[in-house]
Motif scaffolding. Structure first.
Motif, short mmCIF file in Angstrom:
data_model
loop_
_atom_site.label_atom_id
_atom_site.label_comp_id
_atom_site.label_asym_id
_atom_site.label_seq_id
_atom_site.Cartn_x
_atom_site.Cartn_y
_atom_site.Cartn_z
N ALA A 229 11.36 80.25 -27.75
CA ALA A 229 12.48 79.34 -27.99
C ALA A 229 12.00 77.92 -27.76
N GLN A 230 12.61 76.99 -28.51
CA GLN A 230 12.21 75.59 -28.42
C GLN A 230 13.39 74.71 -28.80
N THR A 231 13.67 73.70 -27.98
CA THR A 231 14.72 72.74 -28.35
C THR A 231 14.17 71.86 -29.47
N THR A 232 15.07 71.40 -30.36
CA THR A 232 14.62 70.67 -31.53
C THR A 232 14.86 69.18 -31.49
N GLN A 233 15.59 68.69 -30.51
CA GLN A 233 15.92 67.27 -30.48
C GLN A 233 14.69 66.41 -30.20
N THR A 234 14.63 65.28 -30.87
CA THR A 234 13.55 64.32 -30.61
C THR A 234 14.12 62.97 -30.20
N GLY A 235 15.40 62.75 -30.41
CA GLY A 235 16.02 61.47 -30.07
C GLY A 235 16.64 61.49 -28.70
N ASP A 236 17.95 61.28 -28.63
CA ASP A 236 18.68 61.21 -27.37
C ASP A 236 18.88 62.62 -26.82
N ILE A 237 17.99 63.01 -25.94
CA ILE A 237 18.06 64.34 -25.34
C ILE A 237 18.00 64.20 -23.83
N SER A 238 18.79 64.97 -23.17
CA SER A 238 18.85 64.93 -21.72
C SER A 238 17.64 65.64 -21.12
N ASP A 239 17.27 65.25 -19.90
CA ASP A 239 16.23 65.96 -19.17
C ASP A 239 16.79 67.18 -18.46
N SER A 240 18.10 67.39 -18.53
CA SER A 240 18.70 68.56 -17.91
C SER A 240 18.20 69.81 -18.61
N PRO A 241 17.85 70.83 -17.87
CA PRO A 241 17.30 72.04 -18.49
C PRO A 241 18.36 72.87 -19.21
N VAL A 242 17.88 73.65 -20.17
CA VAL A 242 18.69 74.63 -20.89
C VAL A 242 18.08 75.99 -20.56
N THR A 243 18.90 76.91 -20.06
CA THR A 243 18.40 78.24 -19.72
C THR A 243 18.75 79.20 -20.86
N VAL A 244 17.74 79.91 -21.36
CA VAL A 244 17.90 80.84 -22.47
C VAL A 244 17.56 82.24 -21.99
#
Length: 105
Positions: A82-97
């Motif tokens: 899995a990989q997040t796709t955002q490159t712009g305004d993205i939070s440093d808060s983690p996403v748990t998958v």
């Protein structure tokens, strides 16, 4: 097989490790987003492989998908990543998958 990992920024991460001589067919994914920004998570069979599906997770929400027909893997011994796709305004808060897959030998 089950697996869980915390994603940060755009690093691709193995959620379920590959198993020798085994196909892993994805049947469930859930994602928990603790940030104030919506996140899109791309799913792959094998590191750097083609995207098999994406999960949209709104800000501060848990999203999930259940596949009535599993997403079939075509090559054995591959991890599900899995990989997040955002490159712009993205939070440093983690996403748990978290994922669940069926092992086909």
């Amino acid at each position: 097989s089950t697996g869980s990992a915390t994603l940060t920024r755009v690093a691709e991460t193995a959620i379920i490790s590959g198993v020798a001589s085994t196909l892993l067919d994805l049947i469930h994914i859930s994602g928990s987003n603790t940030s104030g920004v919506a996140i899109i998570v791309d799913l792959r069979y094998g590191s750097g492989g083609s995207i098999i599906d994406s999960l949209f997770i709104p800000a501060t929400i848990v999203s999930e998908k259940n596949y009535a027909v599993p997403l079939p893997m075509s090559e054995t011994a591959q991890a599900i990543t899995a990989q997040t796709t955002q490159t712009g305004d993205i939070s440093d808060s983690p996403v748990t998958v978290t994922m669940i897959a069926i092992q086909n030998i």
